[in-house]
Design an enzyme around this catalytic site. Structure first.
Site, mmCIF file in Angstrom:
data_model
loop_
_atom_site.group_PDB
_atom_site.id
_atom_site.type_symbol
_atom_site.label_atom_id
_atom_site.label_comp_id
_atom_site.label_asym_id
_atom_site.label_seq_id
_atom_site.Cartn_x
_atom_site.Cartn_y
_atom_site.Cartn_z
ATOM 1 N N ASP A 26 -0.079 4.994 0.862
ATOM 2 C CA ASP A 26 -0.257 6.004 1.904
ATOM 3 C C ASP A 26 -0.300 5.376 3.297
ATOM 4 O O ASP A 26 -1.042 4.420 3.557
ATOM 5 C CB ASP A 26 -1.553 6.782 1.648
ATOM 6 C CG ASP A 26 -1.478 7.501 0.305
ATOM 7 O OD1 ASP A 26 -0.365 7.868 -0.114
ATOM 8 O OD2 ASP A 26 -2.534 7.686 -0.327
ATOM 9 N N ASP B 270 0.864 -1.177 0.000
ATOM 10 C CA ASP B 270 0.000 0.000 0.000
ATOM 11 C C ASP B 270 0.909 1.239 0.000
ATOM 12 O O ASP B 270 2.058 1.160 0.427
ATOM 13 C CB ASP B 270 -0.868 -0.031 1.258
ATOM 14 C CG ASP B 270 -1.635 1.247 1.448
ATOM 15 O OD1 ASP B 270 -2.269 1.702 0.478
ATOM 16 O OD2 ASP B 270 -1.583 1.808 2.559
HETATM 17 MG MG LIG Z 1 -2.976 3.261 3.327
#
Ligand SMILES: [Mg+2]
Length: 320
Positions: A11, A9
């Site tokens: 962020d 992922d």
């Molecule tokens: Mg995230």
């Protein structure tokens, strides 16, 4: 032979997330990310970013701006000697305000589309791969793709699941505090095999949990990777000790702490108190019998002294 990958992922996993990032200047790597990625690359993993970017559908950022942000991400990683093999992003969202992006997509996490697409394009064996992210939807996407999963739980406000995450109960194979810990868990699992997945989790965080279903042994760790791993071993061990101590302290509730224990003052206090009560009963009885002579007065005074002694003994017990 098919590749193995770590899907990442973006962020709150690779870069800090102050909200929607729409300029390269806002890109700030989470500390230690370069180290974690380097060690995974050395261990033979393809590193593939899998990120929902609904900011495009919401009109907050364009795909061109997104490309500049990802170029900056790659540049900062390169400075630390790390690199990404690919970045897959999903710009659409069913509630988007930009018409062409306002739709649902199988690519959008928690659906596994981006992982499946990456696997097809990059010849990735999903069963030998991991998904690492901070949200339940990252975990769900990884599980639906057939990968092992690691949840990065960043402490503090503004982190963790978003309003788009509905299933907080989604359980990852492991839970850690950052990508460095995730990389260590993956590498340790590589070197120890699936049987040690539980140990890898426990050594990573007190929150760690190992539900090793689906975990399978993978080839041994390359020679250079352990250089990264043991470097923080002592710190980690100390941290675990601190966490265990904190847990033990929490288990000792205030009620337990004030638990009554035997002591001589307490025994004397109790006996004196009982005798005092007996004397008070005698005095009251005599008063009911209209016996107000000096004897009753003496018993009353003795009862008063007894009460003071009982209080004194009790105070001595508490002040030990
Ligand atoms: Mg995230």
């Amino acid at each position: 032979m098919a590749n193995k990958a770590v899907f990442l992922d973006r962020d709150n996993t690779l870069i800090e997330d102050p909200g929607y990032i729409n300029t390269p200047e806002a890109v700030k790597l989470v500390p230690g990310v370069e180290l974690a990625l380097k060690s995974l690359t050395q261990a033979g993993y393809k590193l593939v970013v899998i990120t929902n970017q609904s900011g495009v559908a919401r009109g907050i950022i364009t795909e061109e701006q997104l490309e500049t942000i990802h170029a900056e991400l790659r540049r900062q990683l390169a400075e630390g000697g790390a690199h990404l093999d690919a970045i897959f992003y999903c710009p659409v969202h069913p509630e988007g305000t930009v018409v062409e992006y306002a739709k649902e997509s199988d690519l959008r996490k928690p659906r596994p589309g981006m992982l499946l697409k990456a696997a097809a394009q990059m010849d990735i064996d999903l069963a030998q791969s991991w998904m690492v992210g901070d949200s339940p939807r990252d975990v769900e996407a990884g599980q639906r793709a057939g990968c092992r999963t690691i949840r990065v739980r960043v402490p503090g406000p503004g982190h963790g699941p978003t309003t788009e995450d509905t299933d907080e109960d989604t359980q990852a194979d492991l839970t850690v505090r950052n990508l460095v810990e995730a990389a260590k868990a993956i590498l340790r699992n590589d070197s120890d095999g699936a049987a040690d997945l539980a140990f890898a989790g426990a050594g990573t965080s007190a929150q760690a949990q190992a539900t090793a279903a689906g975990a399978a042994p993978v080839p041994p760790l390359p020679a250079q990777a352990p250089d990264v791993v043991p470097a923080e071993a002592d710190l980690e061990a100390r941290e675990i000790q601190r966490e265990i101590l904190a847990c033990l302290r929490q288990m000792t509730t205030p009620e337990d702490e004030s638990a009554e224990e035997f002591s001589v003052p307490k025994l004397l206090g109790s006996v004196t108190q009982m005798l005092t009560i007996l004397l008070v009963v005698v005095v009251i009885y005599r008063l009911f019998q209209h016996d107000t002579g000096p004897e009753t007065t003496i018993w009353g005074v003795v009862a008063l002294i007894g009460q003071l002694m009982a209080l004194t003994f009790t105070a001595m017990h508490k002040n030990r």
